[in-house]
Write a protein that holds these residues in place. Sequence first.
Motif, short mmCIF file in Angstrom:
data_model
loop_
_atom_site.label_atom_id
_atom_site.label_comp_id
_atom_site.label_asym_id
_atom_site.label_seq_id
_atom_site.Cartn_x
_atom_site.Cartn_y
_atom_site.Cartn_z
N TRP A 19 0.72 -1.06 0.03
CA TRP A 19 -0.01 -0.02 0.01
C TRP A 19 0.90 1.13 -0.09
O TRP A 19 1.83 1.26 0.44
N ARG A 20 0.38 2.31 -0.54
CA ARG A 20 1.05 3.63 -0.73
C ARG A 20 0.38 4.60 0.63
O ARG A 20 1.06 5.43 1.03
N LEU A 21 -0.99 4.52 0.84
CA LEU A 21 -1.61 4.99 1.50
C LEU A 21 -1.41 4.62 3.08
O LEU A 21 -0.71 3.19 3.12
N THR A 22 -1.70 5.03 4.10
CA THR A 22 -1.74 4.25 5.37
C THR A 22 -2.51 3.14 5.74
O THR A 22 -3.67 3.23 5.52
N ASP A 23 -1.93 2.20 6.02
CA ASP A 23 -2.59 0.78 6.28
C ASP A 23 -3.49 0.87 7.63
O ASP A 23 -2.56 0.78 8.44
N VAL A 24 -4.58 0.70 7.71
CA VAL A 24 -5.29 0.95 9.02
C VAL A 24 -6.15 -0.35 9.16
O VAL A 24 -6.95 -0.69 10.23
N SER A 25 -5.68 -1.55 8.58
CA SER A 25 -6.40 -2.88 8.71
C SER A 25 -6.31 -3.46 10.12
O SER A 25 -5.11 -3.39 10.54
N GLY A 26 -7.43 -3.62 10.62
CA GLY A 26 -7.19 -4.10 12.02
C GLY A 26 -7.32 -3.10 13.20
O GLY A 26 -7.12 -3.44 14.42
N HIS A 27 -7.07 -1.85 12.80
CA HIS A 27 -7.13 -0.86 13.59
C HIS A 27 -8.17 0.34 13.73
O HIS A 27 -8.09 1.21 14.63
N ALA A 49 -13.60 16.90 -5.96
CA ALA A 49 -13.20 17.04 -7.51
C ALA A 49 -12.14 16.06 -7.79
O ALA A 49 -11.96 15.49 -8.84
N GLN A 50 -11.26 16.16 -6.82
CA GLN A 50 -9.99 15.08 -6.90
C GLN A 50 -10.41 13.62 -6.91
O GLN A 50 -9.86 12.84 -7.74
N LEU A 51 -11.49 13.26 -5.91
CA LEU A 51 -11.89 11.91 -6.14
C LEU A 51 -12.65 11.40 -7.24
O LEU A 51 -12.48 10.47 -7.91
N HIS A 52 -13.45 12.46 -7.98
CA HIS A 52 -13.83 12.25 -9.34
C HIS A 52 -12.72 12.13 -10.33
O HIS A 52 -12.80 10.93 -11.05
N VAL A 53 -11.62 12.71 -10.43
CA VAL A 53 -10.79 12.51 -11.37
C VAL A 53 -9.92 11.00 -11.08
O VAL A 53 -9.69 10.34 -11.79
N ALA A 54 -9.79 10.85 -9.67
CA ALA A 54 -9.08 9.45 -9.46
C ALA A 54 -10.04 8.21 -9.96
O ALA A 54 -9.50 7.17 -10.29
N LEU A 55 -11.42 8.41 -9.60
CA LEU A 55 -12.13 7.40 -10.28
C LEU A 55 -12.28 7.35 -11.93
O LEU A 55 -12.32 6.34 -12.32
N LYS A 56 -12.20 8.49 -12.51
CA LYS A 56 -12.01 8.42 -13.73
C LYS A 56 -10.72 7.62 -14.29
O LYS A 56 -10.88 6.87 -15.18
N GLN A 57 -9.71 7.73 -13.51
CA GLN A 57 -8.46 6.95 -13.89
C GLN A 57 -8.72 5.53 -13.62
O GLN A 57 -7.75 4.79 -14.36
N LEU A 58 -9.34 5.05 -12.93
CA LEU A 58 -9.64 3.71 -12.72
C LEU A 58 -10.42 3.08 -13.79
O LEU A 58 -10.58 1.79 -13.82
N VAL A 61 -5.28 6.33 -6.26
CA VAL A 61 -5.43 5.53 -7.55
C VAL A 61 -4.72 3.91 -7.36
O VAL A 61 -5.39 3.11 -7.73
N HIS A 62 -3.45 3.84 -6.94
CA HIS A 62 -2.71 2.76 -7.03
C HIS A 62 -3.46 1.94 -6.08
O HIS A 62 -3.81 0.70 -6.39
N ASP A 63 -3.78 2.43 -5.00
CA ASP A 63 -4.26 1.38 -3.74
C ASP A 63 -5.78 0.61 -4.19
O ASP A 63 -6.06 -0.16 -3.88
N LEU A 64 -6.53 2.19 -4.75
CA LEU A 64 -7.84 1.57 -4.84
C LEU A 64 -7.66 0.63 -6.03
O LEU A 64 -8.58 -0.51 -6.16
N HIS A 65 -6.80 0.62 -7.10
CA HIS A 65 -6.77 -0.22 -8.22
C HIS A 65 -6.48 -1.85 -7.69
O HIS A 65 -6.96 -2.73 -7.82
N GLN A 66 -5.73 -1.85 -6.50
CA GLN A 66 -5.18 -3.06 -5.92
C GLN A 66 -6.42 -3.71 -5.03
O GLN A 66 -6.63 -5.00 -5.21
#
Length: 204
Positions: free
Chosen positions: A32-40, A84-93, A191-196
């Motif tokens: 992951w590139r974002l902060t992993d909060v799995s289990g926390h 607006a940034q989330l919209h652009v990120a989803l378009k990239q997906l 975008v990278h982490d959502l793709h994963q």
Amino acid sequence: MTLRRGGRLALLFAFALGMLALSGCHHDNMQWRLTDVSGHMPDLDFKLVDDHGKPVTGQDYRGKVVLLYFGYTHCPDVCPLTLAQLHVALKQLGPLADDVRILFVSVDPARDTPDVMHAYVSAFDPRAVGLSGAPRDLEALSKRYRSAYTREPDQADGQYEVSHSSAIYVFDRDGKARLLSTPANPQDDLVHDLHQLLSPGSPS
């Protein structure tokens, strides 16, 4: 609007640092590139009203990757920029974005009626849902994810702003909290982490 300078900003910064310290605790082999909060952090769970006036719960969004964000429609800067940034990120997906939902949770229920929320979120992305509810329910949800917001004093014209934190909480298809994105994270990281998370065979 982001939390103002002082104690609240320091608290959020300390929380972000704490989450970064936890980011090394991976529950799978994903990088992951974002902060992993799995289990926390707790699973996605709430009882609110969507922008069509329909009661909804966290269970209604199982099967989708959810981006949870606290804000309000009168926000002068960070909310429209973030959406607006989330919209652009989803378009990239591309087509993968059909399995994503942006949940925009109002911290200003007095002004953010379902109709107001619908007009607002629809202007940014068709996969965005506006959520509101009773003040006690919104406060409980905010505390659940260690978010914070405060209403500022009325201005001369009777208007007011609401100071709020600006993290984006990412939940997987099973409603598990997985990632935390802050304004410091480049959009490409999201975008990278959502793709994963969305790719076939990715762990839940």
